[in-house]
Enzyme design. Sequence first.
Site, PDB file in Angstrom:
ATOM      1  N   THR A  63      -2.820   7.565  -2.288  1.00  0.00           N
ATOM      2  CA  THR A  63      -4.055   8.207  -2.744  1.00  0.00           C
ATOM      3  C   THR A  63      -4.123   9.640  -2.235  1.00  0.00           C
ATOM      4  OG1 THR A  63      -5.187   6.067  -2.740  1.00  0.00           O
ATOM      5  CG2 THR A  63      -6.567   8.033  -2.820  1.00  0.00           C
ATOM      6  N   GLU A  80      -1.072   2.802 -10.025  1.00  0.00           N
ATOM      7  CA  GLU A  80      -0.829   1.361 -10.176  1.00  0.00           C
ATOM      8  C   GLU A  80      -0.102   1.052 -11.491  1.00  0.00           C
ATOM      9  OE1 GLU A  80      -1.288  -0.360  -7.668  1.00  0.00           O
ATOM     10  OE2 GLU A  80      -3.060   0.252  -6.546  1.00  0.00           O
ATOM     11  N   ARG A  82      -1.881  -6.446   3.802  1.00  0.00           N
ATOM     12  CA  ARG A  82      -3.277  -6.006   3.937  1.00  0.00           C
ATOM     13  C   ARG A  82      -3.631  -5.781   5.402  1.00  0.00           C
ATOM     14  NH1 ARG A  82      -3.298  -3.672   0.092  1.00  0.00           N
ATOM     15  NH2 ARG A  82      -1.103  -4.271   0.121  1.00  0.00           N
TER      16      ARG A  82
END
Length: 709
Positions: A34, A221, A602
């Site tokens: 990002t 993505e 994660r």
Amino acid sequence: MPDLLEKLNPSQKEAVETTSGPVLIIAGAGSGKTRALTCRVAYLILEKNIQPENILAVTFTNKAAGEMKTRVAILLRRTFNSLPHIGTFHSICSRILRREIDKIGYLKNFSIVDQSDQLTLLKNICRELSLKPEQFRPQSAAEVISKAKNKLIGAEDFARQAIDPYEETLAKVYTLYQKKLQTQSALDFDDLIMFSVKIFQNFPLVLEKYQNLFQYIMIDEYQDTNYAQYLLVKLLAQKHRQFCVVGDDWQGIYSWRGANIQNILDFEKDYPEAKVIKLEQNYRSTQNILDAAYGVISKNIRRKDKKIWTAQKGGQLISSYEAADEKDEADFIALTIRKKIKQEGAGLNDFVVLYRTNAQSRMIEDSLLRFSLPYRIIGGVKFYQRKEIKDAVAYLRLIKNFSDELSLKRILDESTKGIGEITLKKWLRFSHLNNMDPVAAGKKIDESSGLNPAKISEIKKFCDFINLGRIKSREEKLSRLLEFVITQSGYEKKLLDGTAENLARQENLRELLTVAQKYDSRAGAAGLELFLEEVALSSETDDIGKDAEAIHLMTLHSAKGLEFRFVFIAGLEEGLFPHSRSFLNESEMEEERRLMYVGVTRAKEKVYLLFTRERNIFGSVQANPPSRFLGDIPEHLIDNHRRNRFPEIKINYKEKKSAKHSFKDGDRIRHEKFGPGLIIASAGDTLTVAFSQIGLKKISASIAPIKKI
């Protein structure tokens, strides 16, 4: 410019500065993609002097798009009004269709039906076609129609391709579904992309207009794109070929909803001149976590090679826990969380519990409740799906689109205006016969409709109210319009009975007013249009982190793009995770491994992997071997745990893929727990056995306590 690039690593810097021709950025989990993407947008504007309106950046969730907008605004020191085009595939296509959809016979003020409205419409169609629910499920029809649209197969093409009576019935449902949507000037999510592609294919001048507008394109993505999205991007980029796709084939986990991982794997075949850049430095997890995840994903054959690394060397070991059953598993999770909160000062938001299926959450919820640990389920009833919210929004949708029969029916179902189902049916028949929308027809309806004067009077009063709402939508702020709808429609009065349920609904409506205030700066009907679009396209992960602190519970599919200090993955048993559907299909098994990779990565600090000796789920007790994924993780990275009351049993997680066991199809065996059985199929280490006591079951030949008889 040094300020923009100084915090980037060499690979990120290369990704930002490579602005010519097709570019593929392979961005590993937690690699700062990002940051690279937003800096690339700013670099194009500040260094390459590209106008913001000539840049298009597309991602998959509203949450990701919002974060990208905020970061770009900070980098450029600009307001949102002077930013490039940034949004999801659906929101970008919606904006295109607001300008161009009349070319294919739709009105520009179309409504967007969400998934629950889509299902309601399909249920009505099934009743209209006299299809029995037990023989033909509307949910199944919705899934088939969605997959067809993702492949750009319209209703007519679907009907031509039907090969059996079931598909012929589906074709009738699909055809009638599209007809009713068009009659109501409504589109579903998949239409947004399919119709955009259709317009670009059939109207070259329109395509050229958007090719010249979107000269520099970035797609986030990319591994999650379906065929329709792939073709949309290809059409937009084919003139200038200045586009960049970002993704990670190791995190492609959505094939079940149409995503095609080959889009990213074949990018260099589609664009031989493409520059490939790999972002391999991870800023989220420890090296132990990354090495554990790599142990799983490395077993996949269809993947681009990379080695994710981090400056955070070592780290805590991965903990695996063998529980007696699902209650023991849930208690271990709750007790571990409580201990970390007390001893390490961790916050509730630091924890996430992941599972393969929603059915696993019940016992975990029970344990968290017993230990007074607040939690939040992601994937439950979304704010915009709550009944009172959908009721209020239905008024706004009808005010904007007088043809929206779904919203009209919802309003009248909840109204005390005396317009029942039979009256509505006659009203709509009058509307269709006179080729008018229901609101226009309601102002002109007379006794030729078969209605008595009292009913006609009620319809006209209602239509006058909706017309007044249309006028107010052009003159007043959105929050004032919403307040008018809630109060003057009589809906608020219905909730004043003092019950706890209706008090909660009043609070939700007040929260909706707060949301509406964010759109008050938009002039006239623009605020209403934007609000309704964002409500329709809202995602279940959009609001994560906005509520009070709570432990997050969610499926592994919902977790992508998120991060937590501590991650628990429950239910690591063969048949549950990996799912039994993947046993005989290697491409599906590869996706299960990617799902495991997503779950493990994660975590910032610690991962807990849990499995049970037996589990009561889906209405039966299962005793499946531990997941093969546990065996994929290098042994030196795992710390095994068992309760003291359990005997120390050495468990061999490693799957013996050479299949050197002596079992074959047709052998009769005996299982210590399940009794006698017959092997009816074998695939590597996995045996499918028909047990006389419990029926068909898949077991591991190398782990299960079985012998020939």
